[in-house]
Scaffold this motif. Structure first.
Motif, short mmCIF file in Angstrom:
data_model
loop_
_atom_site.label_atom_id
_atom_site.label_comp_id
_atom_site.label_asym_id
_atom_site.label_seq_id
_atom_site.Cartn_x
_atom_site.Cartn_y
_atom_site.Cartn_z
N LEU A 254 -9.08 4.28 -17.93
CA LEU A 254 -8.11 3.43 -17.84
C LEU A 254 -6.76 4.61 -17.46
CD1 LEU A 254 -8.43 0.45 -20.02
CD2 LEU A 254 -8.42 0.61 -17.39
N ALA A 255 -6.59 5.50 -18.60
CA ALA A 255 -5.59 6.44 -18.38
C ALA A 255 -5.65 7.26 -17.11
CB ALA A 255 -5.38 7.25 -19.65
N ALA A 256 -6.79 7.54 -16.78
CA ALA A 256 -6.90 8.57 -15.69
C ALA A 256 -6.59 7.71 -14.30
CB ALA A 256 -8.34 8.90 -15.56
N ILE A 257 -6.84 6.57 -14.29
CA ILE A 257 -6.71 5.62 -13.07
C ILE A 257 -5.20 5.47 -12.92
CG2 ILE A 257 -6.87 3.28 -12.15
CD1 ILE A 257 -9.80 3.20 -13.24
N CYS A 260 -3.57 8.71 -11.97
CA CYS A 260 -4.03 8.89 -10.36
C CYS A 260 -2.83 7.86 -9.59
CB CYS A 260 -5.44 8.32 -10.25
SG CYS A 260 -5.97 8.36 -8.59
N LEU A 261 -2.95 6.73 -10.00
CA LEU A 261 -1.85 5.85 -9.22
C LEU A 261 -0.44 6.59 -9.18
CD1 LEU A 261 -3.21 2.21 -10.19
CD2 LEU A 261 -3.55 3.53 -8.26
N LEU A 275 -3.54 9.62 2.27
CA LEU A 275 -4.97 10.13 1.86
C LEU A 275 -5.09 11.52 0.75
CD1 LEU A 275 -7.13 9.19 5.16
CD2 LEU A 275 -7.18 8.16 2.97
N PRO A 276 -4.18 12.32 1.34
CA PRO A 276 -4.20 13.69 0.43
C PRO A 276 -3.74 13.35 -0.94
CG PRO A 276 -3.20 14.00 2.77
CD PRO A 276 -3.24 12.46 2.56
N GLY A 277 -2.70 12.34 -1.08
CA GLY A 277 -2.45 11.79 -2.09
C GLY A 277 -3.51 11.08 -3.11
N VAL A 278 -4.36 10.39 -2.65
CA VAL A 278 -5.27 9.65 -3.14
C VAL A 278 -6.37 10.74 -3.63
CG1 VAL A 278 -7.28 8.33 -3.04
CG2 VAL A 278 -4.98 7.47 -1.98
N LEU A 279 -6.48 11.64 -2.73
CA LEU A 279 -7.53 12.74 -3.15
C LEU A 279 -7.18 13.50 -4.11
CD1 LEU A 279 -10.11 14.09 -2.28
CD2 LEU A 279 -9.01 15.53 -0.84
#
Length: 309
Positions: A254-257, A260-261, A275-279
């Motif tokens: 949960l902390a990583a997600i 990530c967001l 897309l690069p941001g998601v990666l």
């Protein structure tokens, strides 16, 4: 494996008033022949009571793929494909498949080792076959076998008592009653329900005396086996270690997600690309998530179980 419904071995009285099996069943002085044992085993199966369904490869694979780490790796591979970087996507996917294969393989290897340990710890029975007294695994017993029981032994199958010398049995596993039950020679032409004092039941413990019995039911056809069948619908609970590990990994996930967001939003705000941001966000999440914990637990438990075996 399907087994036929239980067919109790009928017992008749000899000219001297002693119990004797009918023609085609065990001779109390010689026991079953090897050929007859094979016929009975093919008909009734092994004398094993298994109340849990064996886990399949697909079930193990599905549990592994539900891990947050593997989901992130698969998402990263998909993004590389969308970006057109096929070599990076295939490389990452190859690593994912390697980890998945190792985890699934070690899980099943652990299950096989534990099955082997159960076989080693399985009760053994003294049986009369081909005129010789033999010590065999209780799983190899078949209806009609002549079995010897004595103090301290666990009854390896359901059977009719043919000899009893101060024989007393603890049947608390089946009845919940802690007081031992005295056993005597089974009455002639009596069904097991009509003469419980002349019957020995799979799983009970001999606490006094010794005796001899003719096996009437094995495996799932025994009284204990029918109880086991009623438990097949009960779901196996996770161990405390599994629960703590799952909670620990989920919190980190949960902390990583969340990070990530936040990184994806910041990347989108600065460069205007998604897309690069998601990666980049997935890369950060993979760096934070303790993905080694499930794999290490599986591999090290398997190695430990193998050393025990």
């Amino acid at each position: 494996m399907q087994t036929n419904p239980v067919e109790p071995v009928p017992v008749v009285v000899s000219a001297h008033g002693e119990l004797a099996p009918p023609a085609g069943h065990a001779d109390r002085k010689r026991g079953l022949s090897s050929a007859r044992v094979e016929e009975q085993r093919a008909r009734f199966g092994r004398n094993v009571v298994d109340s849990t369904a064996r886990r399949t490869w697909w079930q193990t694979l599905w549990e592994v793929l539900r891990e947050p780490m593997f989901l992130l790796l698969l998402a990263a591979s998909g993004i590389y494909f969308v970006l057109g970087d096929v070599s990076e996507a295939l490389t990452l996917l190859a690593f994912v498949m390697g980890i998945v294969f190792l985890t699934v393989f070690q899980s099943h290897r652990t299950a096989q080792v534990l099955d082997s340990l159960r076989e080693l710890s399985a009760p053994r029975a003294q049986v009369l076959r081909d005129g010789q007294r033999q010590l065999v695994s209780a799983a190899e017993l078949v209806p009609g076998d002549v079995v010897f029981v004595d103090e301290g032994a666990r009854v390896p199958a359901d059977g009719a008592v043919t000899e009893a010398h101060e024989l007393s049995v603890d049947e608390s596993l089946l009845t919940g009653e802690s007081v031992s039950v005295n056993k005597s020679v089974a009455r002639a032409n009596a069904l097991p329900e009509e003469d419980p004092g002349g019957q020995l039941f799979f799983g009970s413990m001999v606490v006094q005396g010794q005796g001899q019995m003719v096996v009437t039911a094995t495996g799932p056809n025994t009284t204990l086996g029918r109880i086991g069948k009623s438990l097949t619908g009960i779901t196996e609970a996770r161990s405390p270690l599994q629960l703590e590990t799952r909670t620990f990994v989920n919190r980190f996930a949960l902390a990583a997600i969340a990070l990530c967001l936040l990184l994806v939003a910041a990347y989108r705000w600065r460069s205007g690309e998604w897309l690069p941001g998601v990666l980049a966000g997935i890369t950060l999440a993979m760096g934070i998530l303790p993905e080694e914990i499930p794999v290490i637990l599986t591999v090290f438990m398997a190695l430990g179980a193998r050393r025990i075996a």
